[in-house]
Design a protein around this motif. Structure first.
Motif, PDB file in Angstrom:
ATOM      1  N   GLU A   7       4.762  13.996   8.871  1.00  0.00           N
ATOM      2  CA  GLU A   7       4.003  15.199   8.601  1.00  0.00           C
ATOM      3  C   GLU A   7       2.720  15.060   9.087  1.00  0.00           C
ATOM      4  OE1 GLU A   7       4.058  15.371   3.943  1.00  0.00           O
ATOM      5  OE2 GLU A   7       6.034  15.806   3.940  1.00  0.00           O
ATOM      6  N   MET A   8       1.860  13.929   8.958  1.00  0.00           N
ATOM      7  CA  MET A   8       0.678  13.997   9.828  1.00  0.00           C
ATOM      8  C   MET A   8       0.665  14.030  11.007  1.00  0.00           C
ATOM      9  SD  MET A   8      -1.428  13.572   7.439  1.00  0.00           S
ATOM     10  CE  MET A   8      -0.377  14.160   5.963  1.00  0.00           C
ATOM     11  N   ALA A  48       0.762  -1.116  -0.001  1.00  0.00           N
ATOM     12  CA  ALA A  48      -0.054   0.005  -0.159  1.00  0.00           C
ATOM     13  C   ALA A  48       0.818   1.283   0.175  1.00  0.00           C
ATOM     14  CB  ALA A  48      -0.933  -0.005   1.158  1.00  0.00           C
ATOM     15  N   LEU A  49       1.822   1.345  -0.761  1.00  0.00           N
ATOM     16  CA  LEU A  49       2.716   2.496  -0.849  1.00  0.00           C
ATOM     17  C   LEU A  49       2.013   3.335  -1.556  1.00  0.00           C
ATOM     18  CD1 LEU A  49       6.284   0.903  -1.829  1.00  0.00           C
ATOM     19  CD2 LEU A  49       5.342   1.745   0.304  1.00  0.00           C
ATOM     20  N   PHE A  50       1.810   4.707  -1.388  1.00  0.00           N
ATOM     21  CA  PHE A  50       1.167   5.849  -2.361  1.00  0.00           C
ATOM     22  C   PHE A  50       1.930   6.048  -3.638  1.00  0.00           C
ATOM     23  CE2 PHE A  50       0.759   7.436   2.101  1.00  0.00           C
ATOM     24  CZ  PHE A  50      -0.101   6.562   2.434  1.00  0.00           C
ATOM     25  N   PRO A  51       1.159   5.661  -4.576  1.00  0.00           N
ATOM     26  CA  PRO A  51       1.805   5.623  -5.952  1.00  0.00           C
ATOM     27  C   PRO A  51       1.944   6.952  -6.469  1.00  0.00           C
ATOM     28  CG  PRO A  51      -0.652   5.202  -6.093  1.00  0.00           C
ATOM     29  CD  PRO A  51      -0.318   5.271  -4.790  1.00  0.00           C
ATOM     30  N   HIS A  52       1.573   7.987  -6.040  1.00  0.00           N
ATOM     31  CA  HIS A  52       1.779   9.315  -6.531  1.00  0.00           C
ATOM     32  C   HIS A  52       2.839  10.245  -5.495  1.00  0.00           C
ATOM     33  CE1 HIS A  52      -1.313   9.552  -3.357  1.00  0.00           C
ATOM     34  NE2 HIS A  52      -1.032  11.049  -3.370  1.00  0.00           N
ATOM     35  N   MET A  53       3.326   9.375  -4.702  1.00  0.00           N
ATOM     36  CA  MET A  53       4.370  10.048  -4.056  1.00  0.00           C
ATOM     37  C   MET A  53       5.846   9.360  -4.204  1.00  0.00           C
ATOM     38  SD  MET A  53       2.598  10.623  -0.314  1.00  0.00           S
ATOM     39  CE  MET A  53       1.007  11.295  -0.058  1.00  0.00           C
ATOM     40  N   PHE A  79       5.226  10.734   4.966  1.00  0.00           N
ATOM     41  CA  PHE A  79       3.921  11.109   5.367  1.00  0.00           C
ATOM     42  C   PHE A  79       3.572  10.996   6.869  1.00  0.00           C
ATOM     43  CE2 PHE A  79      -0.570  10.095   5.198  1.00  0.00           C
ATOM     44  CZ  PHE A  79      -0.997  10.980   4.415  1.00  0.00           C
ATOM     45  N   GLY A  80       3.955   9.630   7.480  1.00  0.00           N
ATOM     46  CA  GLY A  80       3.448   9.748   8.904  1.00  0.00           C
ATOM     47  C   GLY A  80       4.068  10.957   9.818  1.00  0.00           C
ATOM     48  N   ARG A 124       8.342   3.307   5.879  1.00  0.00           N
ATOM     49  CA  ARG A 124       7.415   4.268   6.162  1.00  0.00           C
ATOM     50  C   ARG A 124       6.758   4.191   7.507  1.00  0.00           C
ATOM     51  NH1 ARG A 124       2.365   4.222   2.136  1.00  0.00           N
ATOM     52  NH2 ARG A 124       1.897   2.078   3.343  1.00  0.00           N
TER      53      ARG A 124
END
Ligand SMILES: Nc1ncnc2c1ncn2[C@@H]1O[C@H](COP(=O)(O)OP(=O)(O)OP(=O)(O)O)[C@@H](O)[C@H]1O
Ligand SMILES: [Mg+2]
Lengths: 372, 300
Positions: free
Chosen positions: A108-109, A92-97, A105-106, A153
């Motif tokens: 930053e959130m 489940a890696l974000f394909p657009h990043m 990501f984590g 991640r």
């Protein structure tokens, strides 16, 4: 786990039930995972492993029972407020990043400041040995590399518990073995509790501190790999982990830690009473003796001690190098016997041949009497 | 030239000489296929090419080329009524596209995510407007707005005691509503198609990493759906700009869109100025479609 000090428990499931419609995917499961432990959940497909993990992560709510993280009941706490991270089977890696953006990501959130994010992302990518691929997109990477990004991640957030759902399932055999070692050493290095779902028993045995064996929504046994293999508490676990022979019969005598069964053909078989402290077989009840193939020996002549010694006919012989796998007939039943080839010889007379008779023996303490 | 042995390869024997040599008939076959294909292209594009060419013709009438000119474009730009209609078209297209995109996207999300009874039927109802004949939709909307106008008139009379002279709800609002009605299903369809292969574990992964519902939507769902949303939006935009039939039924006084203006201008005869306008419209459509294709390509 009555003997576990509660302060040391990272994740606990207490009497958890999860129903999808009428079907209970998880059925009254109670288990406790200790801090910094490598805990495997092992079981055949559809036994409820993923469902357990999803309840810990917060994607599903138990129908009844409760999930505790760090001693706190989780209730309806959403996934984004739980101090656990998941490595998904499909990554489940974000394909657009890019890889770096995925890993960041984590952080930053959670509102971590930008320079700190940069530093920690760098560290996490070092840890999984991928710093040179930071600006790649997930689809430009191999399965093993994606797997490591997924790991980075999750780890970069320094969660208390890392949940891994068959993380090596999509890798080929060779890479899988490599990653097993890598994952294990990584876990020791970062000191994070790992709850690891797999249906590969070898993977579970080699990697875990403790294993929970599941079947049809039930947690059948929790124990160290040695306990699970040497002292399975029921027929299913004995059968699922490794190879074993079952000899069915009725209990004819109970003597301290040992019980004797009479098979349908009237042969007596004795073994250690297994199945936990509350599983005392009663005379006349049905039971089964589980004895592993490597714990049986074959001899040409009758042994001196008459316990568990039976004359059998050799049915087939398979030489596999490290050992010789013999199938013998005990009455109607096929019994597997693995004899270690501890002598280097070319003498064909050293091995049994199909059709010969032989004497089979095993020590009672190497066999388990199971009532369930 | 290749040696001709195909007859035996085909499994039959030629006993006498064929009327036409094999190679010739093959060539003939190829030629006729080519001719038909070219014919199809001509059929599709010659009228358009003629239109474009004549928009540069200095002759006012007739099918005779008299020389190149840009004066028709100049006149087009200086034609206030035309520019006014074009601007109205643009405003209606923009507003209706924004509304259609929001409603269409959210509806697609809801239809994809939630389980309920007879979902298939609801789904079919949502894209029905795509196949409903435009004239039917136009007439029904005109009737509906007529009824509403009647209702408004009755209401105003009841409240103020004076019967208003005009009570017509038709205008900007009804145009926008109608355009949303026929373009929303296209947005819905494109977004739904994009959602069909959307991996929901990506959203779970985002939440697992600490993103709440809103941030998950903004950072993961929306960017991944963007190509579908954008191509749906561009489709809605072109449909709205081009629409004549439905607009014709629901526009009020003073709300002439570009296609309606062209149609009314045509009643005075085809002028090269109309050709110029049409060419401009064509160019605009081509631009938008190209943009949509480029965006979809880039995502793959
Ligand atoms: N969302 C759901 N709706 C209905 N049934 C479900 C759902 N999720 C899981 N199940 C059912 O619950 C049972 C346990 O599923 P689960 O995914 O936990 O199994 P698993 O042990 O992870 O299996 P595998 O090794 O194949 O991944 C299965 O019978 C499955 O069909
Ligand atoms: Mg699973």
């Amino acid at each position: 786990m009555p003997d576990t000090p509660t302060a040391d428990i990272g994740v606990e499931l207490r009497d958890v039930v999860k129903k999808f419609g009428e079907v209970a995917a998880v059925d009254h499961v109670s288990l406790a995972v200790r801090n910094k432990e490598f805990f495997a959940m092992l079981g055949p497909s559809g036994c409820g492993k993923t469902t357990c993990l999803r309840m810990i992560a917060g994607f599903e709510r138990p129908t009844s029972g409760e999930v505790y993280i760090n001693g706190e009941a989780q209730g309806a706490t959403p996934p984004f407020e739980r101090n656990v991270n998941t490595v998904f089977q499909s990554y489940a890696l974000f394909p657009h990043m890019t890889v770096a953006q995925n890993v960041a990501f984590g952080l930053e959130m959670r509102g971590v400041a930008a320079p700190e994010v940069k530093r920690r992302v760098g560290e996490a990518l070092e840890l999984v040995r991928l710093p040179h691929l930071a600006s790649r997109y997930p689809k430009q990477m191999s399965g093993g590399q994606q797997q490591r990004v997924a790991l980075a991640r999750a780890l970069v957030n320094r969660p208390q518990v890392l949940l891994l759902d068959e993380p090596l399932g999509a890798l080929d055999q060779k890479l899988r073995k490599e990653m097993q070692l890598e994952l294990k050493s990584l876990q020791t290095q970062v000191g994070i509790t790992f709850v690891f779902v797999t249906h590969d028993q070898e993977e579970a045995l080699t990697m875990s501190d403790r294993i929970c064996v599941m079947s049809q929504g039930h947690a059948l046994q929790v124990g160290t790999p040695v306990e699970i293999y040497e002292r399975p508490n029921c027929r299913f676990v004995a059968d699922f982990i490794g190879e074993t022979n079952f000899i069915d019969g009725t209990v004819s005598a109970v003597n301290g830690d040992f019980a004797t069964l009479k098979t349908a053909a009237g042969m007596p078989v004795t073994g250690r009473i297994g199945g936990g402290p509350d599983a005392r077989p009663t005379v006349g009840a049905n039971a089964t003796v589980s004895v592993r193939p490597e714990k049986i020996t074959l001899a040409e002549k009758a042994p001196e001690s008459g316990v568990n010694a039976h004359e059998v006919r050799v049915f087939s012989v398979g030489y596999v190098g490290s050992d010789t796998r013999v199938v013998v007939k005990l009455g109607d039943a096929n019994i597997d016997v693995w004899e270690q080839n501890s002598v280097s010889t070319l003498d064909p007379n050293y091995f049994f041949r199909p059709g010969e008779t032989a004497w089979l023996t095993f020590k009672p303490e190497n066999a388990l009497v199971l009532t369930s | 030239m290749t040696q001709a042995t195909p007859s035996s390869e085909l499994g039959w024997k030629r006993h006498s000489k064929p009327l036409v040599p094999y190679e010739t008939s093959e060539k003939l076959g190829r030629f006729s296929l080519l001719a038909i294909t070219l014919g199809a292209f001509a059929f599709l594009y010659v009228p358009i090419i003629v239109l474009v060419v004549f928009s540069f013709n200095s002759a006012r009438t007739g099918a005779v080329w008299q020389g190149f000119t840009l004066s028709w474009y100049e006149r087009m730009i200086n034609n206030e009524r035309l520019i006014d209609a074009a601007l109205k078209s643009l405003v209606i297209a923009t507003v209706s596209t924004i509304i259609a995109v929001i409603i269409g996207t959210l509806t697609a999300l809801a239809m994809e995510r939630y389980k309920f009874r007879s979902k298939g039927a609801w789904d079919a109802l949502l894209y029905m407007p795509v196949i409903v004949p435009e004239i039917v939709m136009g007439v029904s909307l005109a009737m509906f707005f007529g009824l509403v106008s009647g209702g408004v008139k009755a209401l105003v009379t009841a409240v103020t005691g004076v019967e208003p002279e005009v009570a017509d709800v038709r205008g900007f609002g009804t145009l926008v509503i109608s355009h949303v009605a026929f373009s929303m299903p296209f947005v819905y369809l494109t977004v739904r198609a994009r959602l069909a292969d959307f991996d929901t574990t990506l959203e779970e992964a985002a939440k697992d990493l600490g993103a709440n519902e809103m941030r998950t939507f903004m950072r993961i769902t929306l960017p991944l759906l963007a190509p579908g949303i954008i191509s749906g939006a561009l489709l809605a935009l072109t449909l709205s700009i081009d629409d004549f039939i439905i607009s014709f039924f629901v526009n009020g006084k003073g709300w002439n869109t570009l296609p309606i203006y062209i149609w009314s201008a045509l009643k005075q005869g085809v002028t090269p100025e109309i050709n110029a306008v049409s060419t401009a419209l064509l160019l605009f459509s081509i631009l938008i479609v190209t943009l949509s294709v480029v965006i979809q390509r880039r995502q793959q």
